[in-house]
Write an enzyme that holds these catalytic residues in place. Structure first.
Site, mmCIF file in Angstrom:
data_model
loop_
_atom_site.group_PDB
_atom_site.id
_atom_site.type_symbol
_atom_site.label_atom_id
_atom_site.label_comp_id
_atom_site.label_asym_id
_atom_site.label_seq_id
_atom_site.Cartn_x
_atom_site.Cartn_y
_atom_site.Cartn_z
ATOM 1 N N LYS A 181 0.840 -1.212 0.000
ATOM 2 C CA LYS A 181 0.000 0.000 0.000
ATOM 3 C C LYS A 181 0.867 1.250 0.000
ATOM 4 C CE LYS A 181 -4.122 -1.827 0.315
ATOM 5 N NZ LYS A 181 -4.961 -2.020 -0.808
ATOM 6 N N LYS B 267 -10.925 -7.697 -8.481
ATOM 7 C CA LYS B 267 -11.603 -6.450 -8.861
ATOM 8 C C LYS B 267 -10.597 -5.358 -9.187
ATOM 9 C CE LYS B 267 -12.838 -6.187 -4.044
ATOM 10 N NZ LYS B 267 -13.884 -6.857 -3.314
ATOM 11 N N LYS C 32 -4.848 -14.060 -11.582
ATOM 12 C CA LYS C 32 -6.193 -14.444 -11.172
ATOM 13 C C LYS C 32 -7.186 -13.297 -11.323
ATOM 14 C CE LYS C 32 -6.198 -13.399 -6.278
ATOM 15 N NZ LYS C 32 -6.594 -13.847 -4.965
#
Ligand code: TRP
Length: 330
Positions: A112, A198, A195
């Site tokens: 992050k 979203k 994979k």
């Protein structure tokens, strides 16, 4: 043996086929075998600062989608995280024994920091502490999560162990990853590698309309075609086969695998068939999502009952934890 199982899904977007085959389908089975707590992780979703409208809409859609997939609120405990104030109390208490150094070293935090340097908030740093609170508040011993959550789960074990050790009690079980009896299916995305996710923008959502599904599938990455008979499929093609494996009839998959092996495959036909099979698979779920999300009374009753059941278990733990730490009533 009946285990206590906890799992949360961040309310940051719509559920996609990867969520369904990777997790939710197993939750639906699990709810009949174990004491399951499933929740919408809406506090976790605040780390990325949603707008007030988005926050509520997302909670509502994730909840409707869970229900549409078959989570039964009369069987499992299905709740919204922010309805359970005992969770942040435990989070606060656990924070006192969580060290900044160990939190800074987690890979998800470091990710992050790299990805959103403009928003490195303390909530991100203590994300694993909140997640640990989510889990151990119900004294859960099993957590059905994917590989990407292993480190968070390891931290939850560490915090549980540390609490027990510090107060010389055996109160919190150490939560272990739930291993599904059937092998975990990885659902790939449509962009040729990796994979479905979203944030990767390669997902087919359960709520997607027919024309959206067709468009996404027709745009899926392929290759320039098999070069010789019986060649191993390249990754983009293997990915399309994997999707077919979960939504199509076995004969359909065999047909396209054979034509690939014979070098007679036409990717346009493969995609058309795949799109139709996904549409067919999604249709009943999509219909239920629309039905449920339009039913305020039903959603209200689900959320209310979920909160009651979750708080019953959570408040019992908090009462005990307060006692262990040394809080006494006057
Ligand atoms: N961190 C999880 C994710 O990103 C979501 C989550 C929050 C969770 N709290 C949890 C998962 C507790 C399992 C148990 O997917």
């Amino acid at each position: 043996m009946k285990e206590t199982v906890v799992s949360g899904i961040r309310s940051t977007g719509n559920l996609h086929l990867g969520n369904y085959f990777g997790a939710i389908r197993n939750f639906v089975k699990m709810q009949h075998q174990h004491n399951c707590y499933f929740f919408v992780a809406d506090w976790h979703s605040l780390t990325t600062h949603p707008t007030p409208e988005n926050l509520h809409t997302n909670i509502r859609s994730v909840l409707s989608e869970y229900l549409a997939c078959g989570i039964d609120p009369d069987v499992a405990t299905l709740y919204v995280q922010s309805d359970v104030p005992e969770i942040p109390e435990l989070y606060l208490l656990l924070n006192m024994n969580a060290y900044v150094g160990e939190l800074e070293r987690t890979t998800s935090f470091k990710d992050k920091v790299r990805k959103q340097p403009e928003n490195v908030n303390a909530g991100l740093l203590t994300y694993p502490v909140l997640m640990a609170a989510d889990i151990i508040i119900h004294r859960a011993n099993k957590v059905p999560v994917g590989k990407d959550q292993e480190q968070n789960l390891e931290m939850a074990r560490k915090f549980a162990r540390r609490f027990n050790h510090m107060y010389k009690v055996d109160f919190f079980p150490e939560p272990k990853a739930f291993s599904f009896s059937n092998e975990l299916i990885k659902i790939p995305g449509l962009d040729g590698s990796g994979k479905m996710g979203k944030s990767e923008g390669n997902a087919i959502n359960l709520i997607d309309e027919e024309k959206v599904i067709r468009k996404k599938v027709m745009r899926a990455v392929t290759d320039s075609g098999p070069q010789e008979p019986d060649q191993e499929p390249t990754e983009p093609i293997a990915n399309l086969f994997s999707l077919m494996e979960v939504v199509s009839e076995p004969e359909t998959l065999t047909h396209f695998k054979d034509s690939y092996a014979k070098c007679s495959i036409r990717y346009g036909d493969l995609k058309k068939q795949l799109a139709e099979d996904i549409i067919k698979f999604n249709a009943p779920i999509r219909e239920r999502i629309l039905e449920i999300s339009a039913n305020d009374d039903y959603l209200r009753s689900v959320v209310k009952k979920g909160a009651e059941k979750a708080r019953e278990s959570a408040s019992a733990s908090i009462r005990e934890v307060r006692k262990i730490i040394g809080y006494k009533s006057f």
